[in-house]
Design a protein around this motif. Structure first.
Motif, PDB file in Angstrom:
ATOM      1  N   GLU A 154     -10.949   4.682  -5.904  1.00 46.33           N
ATOM      2  CA  GLU A 154      -9.829   3.845  -5.504  1.00 46.33           C
ATOM      3  C   GLU A 154     -10.056   3.345  -4.086  1.00 46.33           C
TER       4      GLU A 154
ATOM      5  N   SER B 135       0.817  -1.226   0.000  1.00 48.00           N
ATOM      6  CA  SER B 135       0.000   0.000   0.000  1.00 48.00           C
ATOM      7  C   SER B 135       0.844   1.267   0.000  1.00 48.00           C
TER       8      SER B 135
ATOM      9  N   TRP C 134     -12.467   7.808  -2.137  1.00 47.02           N
ATOM     10  CA  TRP C 134     -11.539   6.761  -1.728  1.00 47.02           C
ATOM     11  C   TRP C 134     -12.197   5.895  -0.660  1.00 47.02           C
TER      12      TRP C 134
ATOM     13  N   LEU D  75      -8.027   1.253  -0.609  1.00 47.30           N
ATOM     14  CA  LEU D  75      -6.959   0.560   0.096  1.00 47.30           C
ATOM     15  C   LEU D  75      -7.620  -0.591   0.830  1.00 47.30           C
TER      16      LEU D  75
ATOM     17  N   GLN E 148       2.891   2.857  -2.118  1.00 45.42           N
ATOM     18  CA  GLN E 148       2.785   3.779  -3.247  1.00 45.42           C
ATOM     19  C   GLN E 148       1.414   4.438  -3.311  1.00 45.42           C
ATOM     20  N   LEU E 149       0.373   3.686  -2.998  1.00 49.87           N
ATOM     21  CA  LEU E 149      -0.974   4.254  -3.002  1.00 49.87           C
ATOM     22  C   LEU E 149      -1.087   5.352  -1.952  1.00 49.87           C
ATOM     23  N   LEU E 150      -0.600   5.101  -0.740  1.00 49.48           N
ATOM     24  CA  LEU E 150      -0.683   6.099   0.322  1.00 49.48           C
ATOM     25  C   LEU E 150       0.163   7.331  -0.002  1.00 49.48           C
TER      26      LEU E 150
ATOM     27  N   ARG F 203       0.789   8.493  -3.010  1.00 45.65           N
ATOM     28  CA  ARG F 203       0.051   9.239  -4.037  1.00 45.65           C
ATOM     29  C   ARG F 203      -1.168   9.926  -3.455  1.00 45.65           C
ATOM     30  N   TRP F 204      -1.903   9.217  -2.581  1.00 45.11           N
ATOM     31  CA  TRP F 204      -3.050   9.841  -1.923  1.00 45.11           C
ATOM     32  C   TRP F 204      -2.604  11.023  -1.066  1.00 45.11           C
TER      33      TRP F 204
END
Length: 219
Positions: A159, A26, A143, A161, A28-30, A32-33
């Motif tokens: 999106e 997670s 999200w 998580l 990279q997602l966090l 970017r978020w």
């Protein structure tokens, strides 16, 4: 304490450890978020957050970190936990039904370009699904923090998580980790506020009482 008691902690930690390895993906997602959220907040936008039960508590934890601070002092930013406005929540539930308690607030507070973050271990709560629909219709970026996918909430948001654990406690614990990491990324981008000088500075006026009566001195 019995051996059975000590086994409860060991068992819980084992479940947490199993979920931690896939959770590392997670990052990279966090990141970017965090960058997207920082840009939204610094541009005058708003974060709306909602959840039920323990997820409601985590939603309020997140907004507290943004309106207050995670670590270093900085400007406050607009973040609202939708369950915390109890009079509005109960009025909406009474007049429109429990499924509308978040959606109606999204329509009231959300503006195009704002971010809506919905938290659910099951990903199936009707009131959160209604909020996601309302958010997308109003032009918000939606999200979700959820448990394992596929689930309806992850599909309803732009999106998600997702924590890969069947245990709701573990899901919530890692949602809290995600909250702190998200705020950490936000704080890396948003400017901090310089610490105040250590020397005291007198400003304004001071009223002094003495034998000759009160007098005013400039600060």
């Amino acid at each position: 304490m019995t051996a059975t008691d000590t086994g409860v902690l060991a068992g819980h930690l084992s479940l947490l450890a199993e979920a931690l390895l896939p959770f590392r993906a997670s990052e990279q997602l966090l990141a970017r978020w965090g960058a997207e959220l920082a840009g939204t907040l610094s541009g005058g936008g708003r974060l709306l957050v909602a959840g039920n039960g323990g997820s409601a508590a985590e939603a309020q934890h997140l907004t507290a970190e943004l309106v207050g601070k995670l670590r270093d002092d900085r400007e406050p930013y607009s973040a609202i936990a939708l369950h915390a406005e109890t009079s509005a929540l109960t009025a909406i539930g009474n007049d429109y039904g429990y499924d509308e308690i978040f959606a109606r607030q999204v329509r009231a507070h959300g503006r195009q370009g704002d971010i809506l973050l919905l938290m659910s271990t099951s990903g199936a709560s009707p009131n959160l699904l209604a909020a996601a629909r309302a958010g997308r219709e109003a032009g918000l970026r939606c999200w979700a923090f959820t448990g394992p996918t596929p689930n309806p909430l992850a599909e309803a948001c732009h999106e998600a998580l997702a924590v890969a654990s069947p245990e709701s406690q573990v899901v919530q614990e890692l949602h809290l980790v995600a909250t702190h990491v998200l705020c950490e990324y936000v704080d890396r981008i948003l400017p901090t506020v310089p610490a105040p000088p250590t020397a005291a500075v007198r400003t304004g006026v001071e009223v002094v009482l003495d034998g000759g009566g009160p007098r005013v001195e400039a600060g």
